[in-house]
Design a protein around this motif. Structure first.
Motif, PDB file in Angstrom:
ATOM      1  N   ASN A  34      22.521 -21.931  -7.023  1.00 12.56           N
ATOM      2  CA  ASN A  34      23.884 -21.956  -7.551  1.00 12.56           C
ATOM      3  C   ASN A  34      24.614 -23.246  -7.213  1.00 12.56           C
ATOM      4  O   ASN A  34      25.437 -23.707  -7.996  1.00 12.56           O
ATOM      5  N   ILE A  37      23.763 -25.653  -9.873  1.00 15.11           N
ATOM      6  CA  ILE A  37      24.384 -25.238 -11.127  1.00 15.11           C
ATOM      7  C   ILE A  37      25.880 -25.529 -11.107  1.00 15.11           C
ATOM      8  O   ILE A  37      26.416 -26.135 -12.034  1.00 15.11           O
ATOM      9  N   LEU A  68      25.329 -20.152 -21.844  1.00 16.14           N
ATOM     10  CA  LEU A  68      25.266 -18.824 -21.221  1.00 16.14           C
ATOM     11  C   LEU A  68      25.000 -17.746 -22.268  1.00 16.14           C
ATOM     12  O   LEU A  68      24.207 -16.841 -22.055  1.00 16.14           O
ATOM     13  N   ALA A  82      18.797 -14.834 -13.855  1.00 14.73           N
ATOM     14  CA  ALA A  82      20.153 -15.363 -13.965  1.00 14.73           C
ATOM     15  C   ALA A  82      20.179 -16.887 -13.818  1.00 14.73           C
ATOM     16  O   ALA A  82      20.979 -17.571 -14.455  1.00 14.73           O
ATOM     17  N   LYS A  86      22.083 -19.618 -16.209  1.00 12.14           N
ATOM     18  CA  LYS A  86      23.079 -20.546 -15.669  1.00 12.14           C
ATOM     19  C   LYS A  86      22.650 -22.003 -15.871  1.00 12.14           C
ATOM     20  O   LYS A  86      23.494 -22.869 -16.112  1.00 12.14           O
ATOM     21  N   GLY A  89      23.498 -22.915 -19.341  1.00 12.00           N
ATOM     22  CA  GLY A  89      24.951 -23.075 -19.409  1.00 12.00           C
ATOM     23  C   GLY A  89      25.399 -24.408 -18.825  1.00 12.00           C
ATOM     24  O   GLY A  89      26.296 -25.071 -19.364  1.00 12.00           O
ATOM     25  N   THR A  90      24.781 -24.819 -17.741  1.00 13.58           N
ATOM     26  CA  THR A  90      25.123 -26.094 -17.111  1.00 13.58           C
ATOM     27  C   THR A  90      24.799 -27.266 -18.027  1.00 13.58           C
ATOM     28  O   THR A  90      25.589 -28.211 -18.152  1.00 13.58           O
TER      29      THR A  90
END
Length: 178
Positions: A34, A37, A68, A82, A86, A89-90
């Motif tokens: 995370n 991300i 996403l 997940a 992500k 999405g990034t």
């Protein structure tokens, strides 16, 4: 050199850094972190703000949402982790909606090729194709029964693919194709 060109180069560098780190950790540890991300999303928002002002922030947010959204349903059905969602999405937050759509399409092709390679190597291609066909048949014939991708996930047959690698290949392909 104009500021917009320099910021664009920084965005491309940020995409490369995020994708390379994510592919490495996904292959080595089966995790996409995370912190990588979130850093990528924040860099995308900041650099697009510097490049285009308020419309740059909107550009990043739309790309983030698109990235996403493209993998949300497969994730909800159990087909992706997940971190994969992500990561896409990034990439969208950094490069925008159009680019992330190209990455998504190229990733699908790369993921399919990688999956076939893994199944051939494990001598499970024919068995898996039969199970997919059976799942598809059951889905079509069972209108009232909820079917998910998890039906394909049986411990004796399942070998998950670190999909960060496919996203990395898809991102490279999107850059090369343009």
């Amino acid at each position: 050199m104009p500021l917009k060109v320099q910021v664009s180069n920084l965005i491309d560098i940020a995409v490369a850094v995020v994708v390379i780190i994510s592919v490495y950790t996904d292959l080595k540890e089966r995790k996409i972190y995370n912190v990588v991300i979130l850093s990528g999303v924040l860099v995308g928002l900041l650099l697009n703000l510097l490049n285009y002002g308020g419309s740059g922030v909107l550009f990043s947010l739309k790309g983030l949402g698109a990235g996403l959204g493209l993998l949300f349903i497969p994730f909800a059905l159990g087909g992706f982790g997940a971190g994969d969602v992500k990561l896409l999405g990034t990439i969208g937050a950094l490069k925008g909606t159009l680019f992330v759509c190209k990455v998504f399409l190229a990733t699908g092709i790369a993921g399919g090729v990688l999956a076939v390679f893994v199944l051939v190597k494990q001598k499970k291609l024919l068995t898996t194709l039969k199970r997919i066909g059976l799942s598809f048949f059951l889905l079509i014939t069972s209108v009232f029964k909820v079917n998910t991708l998890k039906n394909l996930d049986k411990a004796e047959f399942h070998e998950s693919l670190p999909y960060g690698l496919a996203i990395g290949i898809g991102t490279l392909a999107a850059y090369l194709v343009g």
